[in-house]
Each structure stands twice: as structure tokens, then as C-alpha cells.
Design a protein around this motif. Structure first.
Motif, PDB file in Angstrom:
ATOM      1  N   LEU A   1      -6.214   2.481   3.986  1.00 47.75           N
ATOM      2  CA  LEU A   1      -5.483   1.382   4.021  1.00 47.75           C
ATOM      3  C   LEU A   1      -6.384  -0.045   4.521  1.00 47.75           C
ATOM      4  O   LEU A   1      -6.272  -1.086   4.138  1.00 47.75           O
ATOM      5  N   ALA A   2      -7.497   0.632   5.157  1.00 51.24           N
ATOM      6  CA  ALA A   2      -8.517  -0.555   5.649  1.00 51.24           C
ATOM      7  C   ALA A   2      -9.235  -1.041   4.368  1.00 51.24           C
ATOM      8  O   ALA A   2      -9.457  -2.421   4.213  1.00 51.24           O
TER       9      ALA A   2
ATOM     10  N   TYR B   1       0.697  -1.289  -0.022  1.00 51.90           N
ATOM     11  CA  TYR B   1      -0.062   0.075   0.121  1.00 51.90           C
ATOM     12  C   TYR B   1       0.723   1.157   0.004  1.00 51.90           C
ATOM     13  O   TYR B   1       0.763   2.103  -0.760  1.00 51.90           O
ATOM     14  N   TYR B   2       1.933   1.331   1.098  1.00 54.95           N
ATOM     15  CA  TYR B   2       2.726   2.593   0.918  1.00 54.95           C
ATOM     16  C   TYR B   2       3.788   2.543  -0.268  1.00 54.95           C
ATOM     17  O   TYR B   2       4.222   3.577  -0.506  1.00 54.95           O
ATOM     18  N   ALA B   3       3.948   1.622  -0.838  1.00 46.94           N
ATOM     19  CA  ALA B   3       5.163   1.557  -1.979  1.00 46.94           C
ATOM     20  C   ALA B   3       4.171   2.209  -3.247  1.00 46.94           C
ATOM     21  O   ALA B   3       4.991   2.847  -3.840  1.00 46.94           O
ATOM     22  N   ASP B   4       2.906   1.783  -3.360  1.00 49.92           N
ATOM     23  CA  ASP B   4       2.112   2.354  -4.269  1.00 49.92           C
ATOM     24  C   ASP B   4       1.993   3.886  -4.164  1.00 49.92           C
ATOM     25  O   ASP B   4       1.579   4.551  -5.077  1.00 49.92           O
ATOM     26  N   LYS B   5       1.878   4.388  -3.000  1.00 50.65           N
ATOM     27  CA  LYS B   5       1.624   5.842  -2.501  1.00 50.65           C
ATOM     28  C   LYS B   5       2.861   6.626  -3.016  1.00 50.65           C
ATOM     29  O   LYS B   5       3.911   6.289  -2.609  1.00 50.65           O
ATOM     30  N   GLU B   6       2.787   7.741  -3.441  1.00 50.29           N
ATOM     31  CA  GLU B   6       4.219   8.657  -4.030  1.00 50.29           C
ATOM     32  C   GLU B   6       4.681   9.362  -2.836  1.00 50.29           C
ATOM     33  O   GLU B   6       5.591   9.445  -2.770  1.00 50.29           O
TER      34      GLU B   6
ATOM     35  N   VAL C   1      -8.025  -0.689  12.159  1.00 49.76           N
ATOM     36  CA  VAL C   1      -7.362   0.021  11.365  1.00 49.76           C
ATOM     37  C   VAL C   1      -8.047   1.566  11.178  1.00 49.76           C
ATOM     38  O   VAL C   1      -9.200   1.662  10.669  1.00 49.76           O
ATOM     39  N   THR C   2      -7.424   2.521  11.569  1.00 55.82           N
ATOM     40  CA  THR C   2      -7.778   3.876  11.358  1.00 55.82           C
ATOM     41  C   THR C   2      -7.860   4.461  10.150  1.00 55.82           C
ATOM     42  O   THR C   2      -8.707   5.366   9.739  1.00 55.82           O
ATOM     43  N   ASP C   3      -6.887   4.173   9.221  1.00 56.32           N
ATOM     44  CA  ASP C   3      -6.662   4.804   8.025  1.00 56.32           C
ATOM     45  C   ASP C   3      -7.957   3.933   7.143  1.00 56.32           C
ATOM     46  O   ASP C   3      -7.615   3.047   6.812  1.00 56.32           O
TER      47      ASP C   3
END
Length: 147
Positions: A87-88, A62-67, A82-84
Motif C-alpha cells: 500500500l505504501a 488499491y483494494y479494488a485491484d486485489k482479488e 503506513v505499515t503495509d
């Protein structure tokens, strides 16, 4: 021999023999039940660690796909929500949870504390936590290992 007469040489189990067999079975159950309960709990905790590994993989992807990953770390603990929301939704798409807002799966009951991971997207660093009578985090850079 007449129709109404019963054979007296009918061989069957006596009451004493049946009671002895039942007593032996009770002793076996008494000895094996605690072992079975421990086996089931260890199996549940092993499943928790596999789930944690799956969640870490989804979070990394997930975080690898975000710029813009930023330097903020994200912490997730099994048994908590999960609060995000984004991400959820990724966890739902991966089949880890059924719907956003659900708690992360936790099957084991004897964790203290529950398995967790803190992930820092900017560095890719992971810090693990979690302890039970079967698994422990002696090295916080690795998931809990068997004791």
C-alpha cells in the motif's frame, strides 16, 4: 545664491510625522497578524483534508485491484507511517508520499486527534476521525467538515 548655501525651504517629513506613521503601521500589524496566522492554519488543515481524500481514493483503488480483500480493515492517520509495504508503494506511485516508510503528510498543527480513516475492503465502509478548532467529524461516515 552661492554654491555652498543650502535652501532653507526644503520640505520633508518631520520626525513626529514619521513616528506617527510607524505607530499606525504597528497597530495595523498587531491587529492583522492573528487573523493571518488563523488563516494560514485553516489553509493547512484544509490541505490535510484534501490529502486525506486523495489517500482514501488510492486505498480504495488499491483494494479494488486485489482479488482477495478479506474482512480486515486498514486504518491510516495523517502524520503516521503506513505499515503495509505494498500500500505504501501505491501511495508513492500516486505521489502522496515520497518513499515507502515515509509518514503520511500532515501540515496542520492543531489537530486533536489527527485526521484518519478506517477502510474495510470487504464492505467498502469508511469511518473517519479528526477534530480541530475549524473542522470536526460529527458524522463518522463523512470526512471532517467545517465547524
Amino acid at each position: 545664491m552661492k554654491k555652498n548655501e543650502v535652501k532653507m525651504n526644503n520640505k520633508g517629513f518631520s520626525l513626529v510625522e514619521l513616528i506617527v506613521v510607524i505607530a499606525i503601521m504597528a497597530v495595523l500589524v498587531g491587529v492583522l497578524a492573528p487573523l493571518f496566522i488563523r488563516y494560514v492554519e485553516k489553509s493547512r488543515q484544509s490541505t490535510d483534508l484534501q490529502n486525506l481524500d486523495s489517500i482514501v481514493t488510492v486505498v480504495e483503488a488499491y483494494y479494488a485491484d486485489k482479488e482477495n480483500t478479506g474482512s480486515t480493515s486498514v486504518r491510516f492517520t495523517l502524520g503516521e507511517t503506513v505499515t503495509d509495504t505494498n500500500l505504501a508503494n501505491e501511495l508513492v506511485a500516486a505521489g502522496v508520499i515520497k518513499a515507502a516508510g515515509d509518514k503520511l503528510p500532515l501540515k496542520g498543527t492543531k489537530w486533536n486527534p489527527a485526521p484518519s480513516c478506517e477502510y474495510t475492503p470487504s464492505t467498502g465502509g469508511k469511518t473517519y476521525g479528526g477534530k480541530s478548532s475549524y473542522y470536526d467529524t460529527t458524522d463518522t461516515n463523512q470526512p471532517p467538515k467545517a465547524i
